[in-house]
Design an enzyme around this catalytic site. Structure first.
Site, PDB file in Angstrom:
ATOM      1  N   GLU A 145      35.023  38.066  33.029  1.00 44.05           N
ATOM      2  CA  GLU A 145      35.211  38.250  34.394  1.00 44.05           C
ATOM      3  C   GLU A 145      34.516  39.670  34.829  1.00 44.05           C
ATOM      4  OE1 GLU A 145      39.973  38.764  33.737  1.00 44.05           O
ATOM      5  OE2 GLU A 145      39.627  40.478  34.413  1.00 44.05           O
ATOM      6  N   ARG A 167      44.874  38.434  29.188  1.00 41.98           N
ATOM      7  CA  ARG A 167      43.315  38.910  28.986  1.00 41.98           C
ATOM      8  C   ARG A 167      42.377  37.754  28.873  1.00 41.98           C
ATOM      9  NH1 ARG A 167      44.156  43.069  30.630  1.00 41.98           N
ATOM     10  NH2 ARG A 167      43.801  45.080  30.073  1.00 41.98           N
ATOM     11  N   HIS A 222      42.530  38.717  38.503  1.00 43.89           N
ATOM     12  CA  HIS A 222      43.195  39.906  37.816  1.00 43.89           C
ATOM     13  C   HIS A 222      44.128  40.931  38.567  1.00 43.89           C
ATOM     14  CE1 HIS A 222      42.706  42.209  33.902  1.00 43.89           C
ATOM     15  NE2 HIS A 222      43.696  42.366  34.424  1.00 43.89           N
TER      16      HIS A 222
HETATM   17  C1  8YV Z   1      45.147  46.096  35.314  1.00 47.27           C
HETATM   18  C2  8YV Z   1      46.081  45.064  33.288  1.00 47.27           C
HETATM   19  O1  8YV Z   1      45.583  46.116  36.781  1.00 47.27           O
HETATM   20  O2  8YV Z   1      47.465  46.837  32.783  1.00 47.27           O
HETATM   21  C3  8YV Z   1      46.436  45.910  32.294  1.00 47.27           C
HETATM   22  O3  8YV Z   1      46.243  45.720  31.199  1.00 47.27           O
HETATM   23  O4  8YV Z   1      45.214  44.032  33.042  1.00 47.27           O
HETATM   24  C4  8YV Z   1      46.230  45.179  34.732  1.00 47.27           C
HETATM   25  O5  8YV Z   1      47.533  45.512  34.963  1.00 47.27           O
HETATM   26  C5  8YV Z   1      43.818  46.056  35.254  1.00 47.27           C
HETATM   27  O6  8YV Z   1      43.350  45.822  33.755  1.00 47.27           O
HETATM   28  C6  8YV Z   1      43.006  47.118  36.082  1.00 47.27           C
HETATM   29  O7  8YV Z   1      43.497  48.410  35.781  1.00 47.27           O
END
Ligand code: 8YV
Length: 330
Positions: A269, A240, A287
């Site tokens: 972001e 993150r 991402h």
């Molecule tokens: C997602 C992510 O694609 O699952 C998570 O926590 O960061 C990613 O796999 C993104 O957050 C959008 O849904």
């Protein structure tokens, strides 16, 4: 009896909307508009459920403004966008989408590690710019991945999947986590060895961040931590934004205090720090670590199953706050 009303905050596979519509009166957003917090609160009036992504923030204030809400179903494993404590106090079930994305995210972490250590995108930009006039013995010398020490911060399910992949590269794996994982899991994770954070940063040739974001993990890697890393080390973040202090990282990369970084996530972001764009020794992706077709579908279906269960009185498969469940009447 009228169907429960739900909001799907962002565009999603159309068949998910079709299936949700069999259970619910669905307000979808296939135009993929970005809602302000006020717009989100207004669209949530009269809704019992929300199917959302980490782009939408569910604060305590928003929860207060949506008294009918019963289920918040995130299409992501990370849920730092949701005030889970406030949801629990309000008796709202919160769910995420764990496991279905472990292997795909680990694959991508490796793609970033390889691209970063071996300067894949930097050399491609150079080639595309027409700079390739002759071979040179020292063009784009990078760091070896095979035989190196991989340091993983955050040894949950995705971290372990990353570690398992390192066996074919004959690597040593060290890790730091809130607490050591079980010995049998360490054994499966290429005999990963638990170390403190400082030893990991000092020892690893490649540091990989795979931990959830929270107030406690904010700026896990900042100027002090970057200063501990080896000058030839690389850093990869598939976790993150906010886990790394981006300003400190930009300074370290600019001054060559570490070799390179591979980043799939950023502070603020998608409005990431433009300082990254001026650097050659960073691989930047938007991402997409979980973005394979089967995995994004699996995540959407998982969030869908959670929402359907939560609003039909069945325990959702991926409930994060069981304290919100007792005594529920739908
Ligand atoms: C997602 C992510 O694609 O699952 C998570 O926590 O960061 C990613 O796999 C993104 O957050 C959008 O849904």
């Amino acid at each position: 009896m009228s169907k429960p009303r739900v909001l799907v905050t962002r565009a999603v596979f159309p068949d998910v909307i079709e299936r949700l519509s069999q259970h619910f009166a669905v307000e979808s957003n296939q135009e993929d508009l970005i809602f302000t917090p006020d717009e989100l609160a207004s669209r949530l009036q009269g809704k019992q459920g929300i199917f959302l992504t980490p782009s939408e923030r569910i604060s305590a204030d928003l929860i207060d403004r949506c008294p009918g809400l019963k289920a918040i179903c995130n299409m992501a494993v990370g849920y730092n966008n949701i005030d889970v404590d406030a949801a629990t106090r309000a008796g709202i079930v919160v769910t995420n989408t764990p496991d279905v994305l472990n292997e795909t995210t680990a694959d991508f972490a490796w793609a970033l590690l390889m691209a970063t250590a071996r300067r894949v995108t930097e050399s491609e930009h150079w080639l595309r710019a027409g700079e390739w006039k002759k071979w040179r013995y020292d063009s784009f010398l990078g760091a070896d991945v095979h035989g190196a020490t991989l340091g993983i911060i955050g040894m949950g399910r995705i971290g372990q999947a990353v570690a398992r992949r390192s066996t074919g590269f004959d690597m040593q794996v060290i890790y730091h986590n809130r607490r050591p994982i079980a010995p049998e899991l360490e054994a499966r994770a290429n005999n990963a060895r638990y170390v403190d954070k400082e030893e990991l940063l000092r020892t690893a040739d490649h540091v990989m961040l795979v931990l959830p974001y929270s107030a406690e993990t904010h700026h896990t890697v900042g100027a002090a931590e970057l200063a501990l890393m080896k000058p030839g080390a690389t850093l990869v973040n598939v976790a993150r934004g906010g886990i790394v202090d981006d300003k400190a990282l930009i300074a370290a990369l600019r001054e060559g205090r570490i070799a390179a970084a591979g980043l799939d996530v950023f502070e603020n972001e998608p409005a990431f720090d433009p300082g990254f764009l001026a650097l050659k020794n960073v691989v930047l992706t938007p991402h997409i670590a979980s973005a394979s077709e089967p995995t994004r579908r699996a995540m959407a279906e998982c969030a869908e199953a959670n929402l359907v269960a939560a609003l039909s009185g069945k325990t959702p498969p991926n409930m994060l706050n069981p304290a919100a469940w007792p005594g529920r009447s739908n």
